[in-house]
Design an enzyme around this catalytic site. Structure first.
Site, PDB file in Angstrom:
ATOM      1  N   CYS A   6      -4.106   6.993   2.119  1.00  0.00           N
ATOM      2  CA  CYS A   6      -4.653   6.368   3.322  1.00  0.00           C
ATOM      3  C   CYS A   6      -3.520   6.122   4.324  1.00  0.00           C
ATOM      4  CB  CYS A   6      -5.333   5.042   2.976  1.00  0.00           C
ATOM      5  SG  CYS A   6      -6.131   4.254   4.407  1.00  0.00           S
ATOM      6  N   ASP A  58      -3.137   3.558   6.017  1.00  0.00           N
ATOM      7  CA  ASP A  58      -2.879   2.111   6.056  1.00  0.00           C
ATOM      8  C   ASP A  58      -1.377   1.815   5.948  1.00  0.00           C
ATOM      9  OD1 ASP A  58      -2.605  -0.689   5.087  1.00  0.00           O
ATOM     10  OD2 ASP A  58      -4.797  -0.624   5.026  1.00  0.00           O
ATOM     11  N   ARG A 102       0.129  -0.597   4.879  1.00  0.00           N
ATOM     12  CA  ARG A 102       0.535  -1.340   3.682  1.00  0.00           C
ATOM     13  C   ARG A 102       0.669  -0.457   2.443  1.00  0.00           C
ATOM     14  NH1 ARG A 102      -4.432  -5.318   4.300  1.00  0.00           N
ATOM     15  NH2 ARG A 102      -5.307  -3.248   4.717  1.00  0.00           N
ATOM     16  N   HIS A 108      -6.818   2.910  -1.910  1.00  0.00           N
ATOM     17  CA  HIS A 108      -6.388   1.526  -2.169  1.00  0.00           C
ATOM     18  C   HIS A 108      -7.571   0.581  -2.030  1.00  0.00           C
ATOM     19  CE1 HIS A 108      -6.176   0.141   2.160  1.00  0.00           C
ATOM     20  NE2 HIS A 108      -6.196   1.444   2.320  1.00  0.00           N
ATOM     21  N   CYS A 153      -9.589  -1.147   1.427  1.00  0.00           N
ATOM     22  CA  CYS A 153      -9.393  -0.139   2.478  1.00  0.00           C
ATOM     23  C   CYS A 153     -10.344  -0.412   3.655  1.00  0.00           C
ATOM     24  CB  CYS A 153      -9.650   1.261   1.908  1.00  0.00           C
ATOM     25  SG  CYS A 153      -9.419   2.566   3.133  1.00  0.00           S
TER      26      CYS A 153
HETATM   27 CO    CO Z   1      -7.214   2.408   3.763  1.00  0.00          CO
END
Ligand code: CO
Length: 220
Positions: free
Chosen positions: A42, A44, A46, A98, A101
């Site tokens: 992803c 993302d 993080r 994750h 998400c």
């Molecule tokens: Co995500």
């Protein structure tokens, strides 16, 4: 602008640190990359691929998009996969989602966010496919977590079914596809048990995945 200046300062510090630890690191790396792994994760912020698995530049080929989707019509993702498998000859493709998400949760809640709704429709397709399982999972975080897991599995299966992977297996190339998930709140990775290196393995996995309904919601 100060914030951006900081990024350059950080960059020089980072490069110096690596070079001090391993003199000649960058000049050697600039000549050749030979990663063993392709990471599809992803976007993302993080979930930084290299850091999570403790790998240095040169060790992990990476493709990231919102909700780690592998679509059979996404030339970007397919090109990364083709290059990784046929040119770099990676041995492992890891699809890593994750928990928590934002893309998966937005899809689940049918939230309207704009253009990205069309992309997240792929996650809604996963939701439709596994509606029975999801409805048996308590609403809220548990159901969100379950859809995050199912999305990883579905996208990893999509990787297996691409022409790139099918042709690699037909040639006898050593190539294994994995489905993993990452938990934001403790930084831990979890293997979802999908580890496939042939069509026979994929069929076997499909038989097992129907039992997914019995999976306990993981706490790890
Ligand atoms: Co995500």
């Amino acid at each position: 602008m100060d914030a951006l200046k900081d990024l350059f300062v950080n960059n020089r510090n980072w490069a110096r640190e690596i070079e001090n630890r391993q003199p000649g690191f960058f000049s050697k790396l600039s000549e050749l990359q030979a990663p063993n792994f392709l990471w599809i994760g992803c976007a993302d912020s993080r979930v930084p691929a290299n850091e999570i698995v403790g790998l240095l530049p040169g060790e992990l080929f990476v493709h990231r998009n919102v909700a780690n989707i592998v679509s059979h019509t996404d030339l970007n993702c397919l090109s990364v996969l083709q290059y990784a498998v046929e040119v770099l000859k990676v041995k492992h493709v890891i699809v890593c989602g994750h928990y928590g998400c934002g893309g998966v949760i937005a899809a689940q809640q049918n939230r309207r966010l704009g253009l990205i709704d069309n992309w997240l429709r792929h996650v809604q397709d996963v939701q439709e496919k596994y509606r029975g399982i999801l409805e048996k999972t308590p609403e809220g975080t548990e159901r969100e977590d379950r859809l995050c897991e199912l999305n990883v599995i579905e996208q990893a299966v999509n990787v297996c079914q691409t022409t790139v992977v099918q042709e690699a297996w037909a040639r006898g190339q050593d190539l294994t596809i994995h489905g993993w998930i990452y938990r934001l709140c403790n930084g831990h990775l979890r293997d979802l048990g999908l580890c496939v290196s042939s069509n026979a393995g994929l069929n076997e996995y499909y038989q097992v995945s129907y039992k997914i309904v019995d999976w306990p919601v993981p706490q790890g």
